[in-house]
Scaffold this motif. Structure first.
Motif, PDB file in Angstrom:
ATOM      1  N   ARG A  67       0.308  -5.099  -7.351  1.00 37.33           N
ATOM      2  CA  ARG A  67       1.661  -5.667  -7.379  1.00 37.33           C
ATOM      3  C   ARG A  67       1.787  -6.733  -6.297  1.00 37.33           C
ATOM      4  O   ARG A  67       1.536  -6.462  -5.126  1.00 37.33           O
ATOM      5  CB  ARG A  67       2.694  -4.567  -7.161  1.00 37.33           C
ATOM      6  CG  ARG A  67       2.651  -3.502  -8.248  1.00 37.33           C
ATOM      7  CD  ARG A  67       3.396  -2.270  -7.859  1.00 37.33           C
ATOM      8  NE  ARG A  67       2.682  -1.658  -6.721  1.00 37.33           N
ATOM      9  CZ  ARG A  67       3.053  -0.548  -6.117  1.00 37.33           C
ATOM     10  NH1 ARG A  67       4.128   0.105  -6.520  1.00 37.33           N
ATOM     11  NH2 ARG A  67       2.359  -0.065  -5.110  1.00 37.33           N
ATOM     12  N   LYS A  68       2.223  -7.905  -6.693  1.00 35.25           N
ATOM     13  CA  LYS A  68       2.363  -9.002  -5.735  1.00 35.25           C
ATOM     14  C   LYS A  68       3.585  -8.846  -4.844  1.00 35.25           C
ATOM     15  O   LYS A  68       3.681  -9.512  -3.818  1.00 35.25           O
ATOM     16  CB  LYS A  68       2.402 -10.344  -6.463  1.00 35.25           C
ATOM     17  CG  LYS A  68       1.064 -10.696  -7.079  1.00 35.25           C
ATOM     18  CD  LYS A  68       1.127 -12.048  -7.752  1.00 35.25           C
ATOM     19  CE  LYS A  68      -0.186 -12.381  -8.417  1.00 35.25           C
ATOM     20  NZ  LYS A  68      -0.104 -13.618  -9.187  1.00 35.25           N
ATOM     21  N   ASN A  69       4.496  -7.942  -5.206  1.00 39.88           N
ATOM     22  CA  ASN A  69       5.669  -7.723  -4.352  1.00 39.88           C
ATOM     23  C   ASN A  69       5.415  -6.651  -3.285  1.00 39.88           C
ATOM     24  O   ASN A  69       6.293  -6.340  -2.497  1.00 39.88           O
ATOM     25  CB  ASN A  69       6.904  -7.372  -5.190  1.00 39.88           C
ATOM     26  CG  ASN A  69       6.745  -6.065  -5.940  1.00 39.88           C
ATOM     27  OD1 ASN A  69       5.626  -5.632  -6.230  1.00 39.88           O
ATOM     28  ND2 ASN A  69       7.861  -5.431  -6.270  1.00 39.88           N
ATOM     29  N   VAL A  70       4.200  -6.100  -3.253  1.00 44.39           N
ATOM     30  CA  VAL A  70       3.799  -5.147  -2.221  1.00 44.39           C
ATOM     31  C   VAL A  70       2.773  -5.865  -1.346  1.00 44.39           C
ATOM     32  O   VAL A  70       1.696  -6.255  -1.831  1.00 44.39           O
ATOM     33  CB  VAL A  70       3.203  -3.863  -2.834  1.00 44.39           C
ATOM     34  CG1 VAL A  70       2.699  -2.929  -1.748  1.00 44.39           C
ATOM     35  CG2 VAL A  70       4.242  -3.171  -3.720  1.00 44.39           C
ATOM     36  N   LYS A  71       3.109  -6.060  -0.078  1.00 51.79           N
ATOM     37  CA  LYS A  71       2.316  -6.911   0.803  1.00 51.79           C
ATOM     38  C   LYS A  71       0.820  -6.590   0.791  1.00 51.79           C
ATOM     39  O   LYS A  71      -0.009  -7.491   0.641  1.00 51.79           O
ATOM     40  CB  LYS A  71       2.858  -6.826   2.235  1.00 51.79           C
ATOM     41  CG  LYS A  71       2.138  -7.732   3.194  1.00 51.79           C
ATOM     42  CD  LYS A  71       2.702  -7.626   4.604  1.00 51.79           C
ATOM     43  CE  LYS A  71       1.919  -8.535   5.531  1.00 51.79           C
ATOM     44  NZ  LYS A  71       2.358  -8.422   6.908  1.00 51.79           N
ATOM     45  N   GLU A  72       0.452  -5.334   0.946  1.00 52.50           N
ATOM     46  CA  GLU A  72      -0.972  -4.962   1.020  1.00 52.50           C
ATOM     47  C   GLU A  72      -1.684  -5.276  -0.297  1.00 52.50           C
ATOM     48  O   GLU A  72      -2.818  -5.752  -0.300  1.00 52.50           O
ATOM     49  CB  GLU A  72      -1.140  -3.470   1.357  1.00 52.50           C
ATOM     50  CG  GLU A  72      -0.624  -3.083   2.727  1.00 52.50           C
ATOM     51  CD  GLU A  72       0.900  -2.903   2.773  1.00 52.50           C
ATOM     52  OE1 GLU A  72       1.549  -2.719   1.702  1.00 52.50           O
ATOM     53  OE2 GLU A  72       1.452  -2.981   3.880  1.00 52.50           O
ATOM     54  N   GLU A  73      -1.020  -5.003  -1.416  1.00 48.77           N
ATOM     55  CA  GLU A  73      -1.620  -5.268  -2.716  1.00 48.77           C
ATOM     56  C   GLU A  73      -1.731  -6.779  -2.971  1.00 48.77           C
ATOM     57  O   GLU A  73      -2.731  -7.256  -3.494  1.00 48.77           O
ATOM     58  CB  GLU A  73      -0.834  -4.575  -3.823  1.00 48.77           C
ATOM     59  CG  GLU A  73      -0.927  -3.055  -3.729  1.00 48.77           C
ATOM     60  CD  GLU A  73      -0.143  -2.335  -4.804  1.00 48.77           C
ATOM     61  OE1 GLU A  73       0.078  -2.909  -5.901  1.00 48.77           O
ATOM     62  OE2 GLU A  73       0.250  -1.174  -4.552  1.00 48.77           O
ATOM     63  N   ARG A  74      -0.695  -7.511  -2.596  1.00 50.88           N
ATOM     64  CA  ARG A  74      -0.706  -8.969  -2.729  1.00 50.88           C
ATOM     65  C   ARG A  74      -1.832  -9.555  -1.874  1.00 50.88           C
ATOM     66  O   ARG A  74      -2.584 -10.427  -2.326  1.00 50.88           O
ATOM     67  CB  ARG A  74       0.643  -9.563  -2.322  1.00 50.88           C
ATOM     68  CG  ARG A  74       0.694 -11.085  -2.413  1.00 50.88           C
ATOM     69  CD  ARG A  74       2.049 -11.668  -2.008  1.00 50.88           C
ATOM     70  NE  ARG A  74       2.352 -11.362  -0.625  1.00 50.88           N
ATOM     71  CZ  ARG A  74       3.370 -10.597  -0.214  1.00 50.88           C
ATOM     72  NH1 ARG A  74       4.200 -10.064  -1.087  1.00 50.88           N
ATOM     73  NH2 ARG A  74       3.578 -10.380   1.067  1.00 50.88           N
ATOM     74  N   ASN A  75      -1.968  -9.066  -0.639  1.00 53.58           N
ATOM     75  CA  ASN A  75      -3.029  -9.562   0.239  1.00 53.58           C
ATOM     76  C   ASN A  75      -4.409  -9.293  -0.355  1.00 53.58           C
ATOM     77  O   ASN A  75      -5.297 -10.147  -0.292  1.00 53.58           O
ATOM     78  CB  ASN A  75      -2.920  -8.944   1.628  1.00 53.58           C
ATOM     79  CG  ASN A  75      -1.723  -9.472   2.403  1.00 53.58           C
ATOM     80  OD1 ASN A  75      -1.117 -10.476   2.035  1.00 53.58           O
ATOM     81  ND2 ASN A  75      -1.374  -8.783   3.475  1.00 53.58           N
ATOM     82  N   LEU A  76      -4.607  -8.117  -0.931  1.00 49.12           N
ATOM     83  CA  LEU A  76      -5.880  -7.791  -1.566  1.00 49.12           C
ATOM     84  C   LEU A  76      -6.121  -8.712  -2.760  1.00 49.12           C
ATOM     85  O   LEU A  76      -7.218  -9.253  -2.930  1.00 49.12           O
ATOM     86  CB  LEU A  76      -5.919  -6.323  -2.003  1.00 49.12           C
ATOM     87  CG  LEU A  76      -7.180  -5.891  -2.771  1.00 49.12           C
ATOM     88  CD1 LEU A  76      -8.447  -6.135  -1.949  1.00 49.12           C
ATOM     89  CD2 LEU A  76      -7.063  -4.421  -3.175  1.00 49.12           C
ATOM     90  N   TYR A  77      -5.108  -8.907  -3.583  1.00 44.70           N
ATOM     91  CA  TYR A  77      -5.216  -9.775  -4.760  1.00 44.70           C
ATOM     92  C   TYR A  77      -5.695 -11.166  -4.350  1.00 44.70           C
ATOM     93  O   TYR A  77      -6.673 -11.684  -4.895  1.00 44.70           O
ATOM     94  CB  TYR A  77      -3.850  -9.853  -5.455  1.00 44.70           C
ATOM     95  CG  TYR A  77      -3.826 -10.716  -6.691  1.00 44.70           C
ATOM     96  CD1 TYR A  77      -4.066 -10.171  -7.943  1.00 44.70           C
ATOM     97  CD2 TYR A  77      -3.552 -12.078  -6.614  1.00 44.70           C
ATOM     98  CE1 TYR A  77      -4.032 -10.950  -9.092  1.00 44.70           C
ATOM     99  CE2 TYR A  77      -3.521 -12.867  -7.750  1.00 44.70           C
ATOM    100  CZ  TYR A  77      -3.765 -12.306  -8.986  1.00 44.70           C
ATOM    101  OH  TYR A  77      -3.736 -13.087 -10.105  1.00 44.70           O
ATOM    102  N   TYR A  78      -5.003 -11.770  -3.384  1.00 53.39           N
ATOM    103  CA  TYR A  78      -5.372 -13.121  -2.986  1.00 53.39           C
ATOM    104  C   TYR A  78      -6.673 -13.168  -2.198  1.00 53.39           C
ATOM    105  O   TYR A  78      -7.416 -14.147  -2.275  1.00 53.39           O
ATOM    106  CB  TYR A  78      -4.222 -13.807  -2.254  1.00 53.39           C
ATOM    107  CG  TYR A  78      -3.153 -14.217  -3.236  1.00 53.39           C
ATOM    108  CD1 TYR A  78      -3.398 -15.204  -4.190  1.00 53.39           C
ATOM    109  CD2 TYR A  78      -1.922 -13.577  -3.272  1.00 53.39           C
ATOM    110  CE1 TYR A  78      -2.449 -15.550  -5.126  1.00 53.39           C
ATOM    111  CE2 TYR A  78      -0.962 -13.922  -4.211  1.00 53.39           C
ATOM    112  CZ  TYR A  78      -1.236 -14.922  -5.133  1.00 53.39           C
ATOM    113  OH  TYR A  78      -0.306 -15.266  -6.067  1.00 53.39           O
ATOM    114  N   SER A  79      -6.998 -12.117  -1.487  1.00 57.37           N
ATOM    115  CA  SER A  79      -8.288 -12.040  -0.809  1.00 57.37           C
ATOM    116  C   SER A  79      -9.421 -12.056  -1.831  1.00 57.37           C
ATOM    117  O   SER A  79     -10.435 -12.755  -1.661  1.00 57.37           O
ATOM    118  CB  SER A  79      -8.357 -10.774   0.042  1.00 57.37           C
ATOM    119  OG  SER A  79      -9.653 -10.599   0.557  1.00 57.37           O
TER     120      SER A  79
END
Length: 186
Positions: A67-79
């Motif tokens: 989920r892009k609205n959850v900081k840790e998940e968004r960070n993993l996605y873009y990483s």
């Protein structure tokens, strides 16, 4: 260009939910062929879990839905997006258009099937990745993974340049313009 560390494991990225399970399994088969020759390969799958895919390989990482609205998940996605060397979705009917465009925007070469909407927009011959017909996926991936630095850099630049104008602001402007042209909006 992507932020791939030359000394890091080579990452292939797939983004797609359970509706794309056939495409993910097709990619896993191609990955397994490539892995026999290059033990440094990693495959990352966003949108499905190990259990959904029946994966038991230490170098295939299934991250589930991020989920892009959850900081840790968004960070993993873009990483993952920034650290992959190629984005692949071989789905024949609709190869994850929005995730393909997003990968391109971040300068990542892509491999997709030549589905009608994508070919209509980008042409029969793309200079930012490759098309696959399902029989040549491992070869198509290898052509990008092991391209010369110069050729790979050109693929990255071409990917970004091709969709550089694909911003939300431009999308909204074009959408409003089309509504006005159709007389729906004054």
């Amino acid at each position: 260009a992507t932020n791939v560390d030359a000394n890091a494991d080579i990452r292939i990225l797939f983004i797609g939910n359970i509706r794309y399970i056939g495409a993910a399994k097709e990619l896993i088969q191609a990955y397994n062929i490539l892995k026999e020759k290059d033990k440094s390969l990693e495959l990352h799958i966003i949108g499905m879990t190990d259990e959904q895919l029946g994966v038991k390989d230490k170098d295939i990482h299934c991250h589930g839905y991020l989920r892009k609205n959850v900081k840790e998940e968004r960070n993993l996605y873009y990483s993952l997006l920034h650290s992959c060397k190629v984005f692949v979705n071989p789905a024949q009917q609709w190869g994850g258009y929005s995730s393909s465009i997003e990968a391109m925007y971040y300068g990542c070469p892509i491999i997709v099937a030549p589905y009608d909407d994508f070919v209509c927009e980008f042409g029969d011959d793309i200079n930012f990745g490759g098309y696959t017909n399902g029989n040549d996926l491992d070869t198509t991936i290898a052509n990008i993974l092991y391209a010369s630095d110069e050729k790979y850099s050109a693929l990255c630049k071409n990917a970004h340049d091709r969709v550089n104008e694909y911003t939300w602001s431009n999308y909204v402007d074009a959408f409003l313009k089309s509504l006005k042209e159709e007389g729906i909006l004054k």
